[in-house]
Design an enzyme around this catalytic site. Sequence first.
Site, PDB file in Angstrom:
ATOM      1  N   GLU A  51      11.895  -1.655  -0.566  1.00  0.00           N
ATOM      2  CA  GLU A  51      10.820  -0.679  -0.656  1.00  0.00           C
ATOM      3  C   GLU A  51      10.838   0.118   0.641  1.00  0.00           C
ATOM      4  O   GLU A  51      10.642  -0.432   1.719  1.00  0.00           O
ATOM      5  CB  GLU A  51       9.465  -1.359  -0.834  1.00  0.00           C
ATOM      6  CG  GLU A  51       9.242  -1.946  -2.210  1.00  0.00           C
ATOM      7  CD  GLU A  51       7.853  -2.527  -2.379  1.00  0.00           C
ATOM      8  OE1 GLU A  51       7.321  -2.438  -3.497  1.00  0.00           O
ATOM      9  OE2 GLU A  51       7.304  -3.066  -1.404  1.00  0.00           O
TER      10      GLU A  51
ATOM     11  N   GLU B 125       2.311  -9.784 -10.472  1.00  0.00           N
ATOM     12  CA  GLU B 125       3.492  -9.395  -9.711  1.00  0.00           C
ATOM     13  C   GLU B 125       3.708 -10.410  -8.592  1.00  0.00           C
ATOM     14  O   GLU B 125       2.773 -10.753  -7.865  1.00  0.00           O
ATOM     15  CB  GLU B 125       3.316  -7.998  -9.116  1.00  0.00           C
ATOM     16  CG  GLU B 125       4.507  -7.523  -8.302  1.00  0.00           C
ATOM     17  CD  GLU B 125       4.324  -6.119  -7.741  1.00  0.00           C
ATOM     18  OE1 GLU B 125       5.292  -5.574  -7.181  1.00  0.00           O
ATOM     19  OE2 GLU B 125       3.212  -5.563  -7.866  1.00  0.00           O
TER      20      GLU B 125
END
Length: 254
Positions: A236, A142
């Site tokens: 986020e 990621e």
Amino acid sequence: MHSFKSTLLSAFLLLLCSGTHVHALDTSSHCGDYDSVTAGQYSLLLDQWGKSDASSGSNCAAITSLNGTTIAWKNPWKWAGGNKIKSYTNMQLNKGMNKGLKTISSIPTTWKWSHSTSGNVVANVAFDIFTSTTPGGDNHNEIMIWLANFSAGPICSSYNAYGIAVAVASSISLAGYTWDLHVGWNGSNNVYSFLPSNGVIITKFSGDLNVFIKYLRGRGSISSSEYLKTLQAGTEATSGTATLTASAYSVVVN
């Protein structure tokens, strides 16, 4: 000779007979835990995977415009309680995925956004990229590219005595900015997070995302034999009240 109007009518009838339908852009607000709205080459995803950690809150989003490959959206959210990420509402690119990293020449992108907040907010604004060892395979690495850090912190394997994440490399010059690289493990795959040096907030980003992938390939962190699996951009959200307004976003995999 056919008139201009009759030519247009013929073309319209041909379109109907061919079974091709033009869908209107969905600009309605969506608030479901995993709602998805497709527009052009993108999908707006409401990924509220950590919602259960909140004592209260909500998260909604709506596409506001689409012009070619440039899309815009708005994401108002509020979360209270818990210290985990509650949601990652993002715009996902659906075109150009599963290409081998070594075959990608560039990933040009522009992203203009603003963030209105109320009270103390813990969140980030970031690109989130996943690679896999096979086309469409499980996530292997990621890569996060943070444009803003609002009292949040990256996944990291090393912290100092004050609980602050320690970067493995600092002041890296990429895409016209300098970054600090943090490396960690999220329980499933490696996480490489690029954060703007000195806490800079980048509200108008224009650059090539492939330079970050190439940098990690160059340092031996990611193999050139891997594939681009996912490319997303969003926020986020952990706690507080805020609205992310993405006024212009475009990305293409070449």
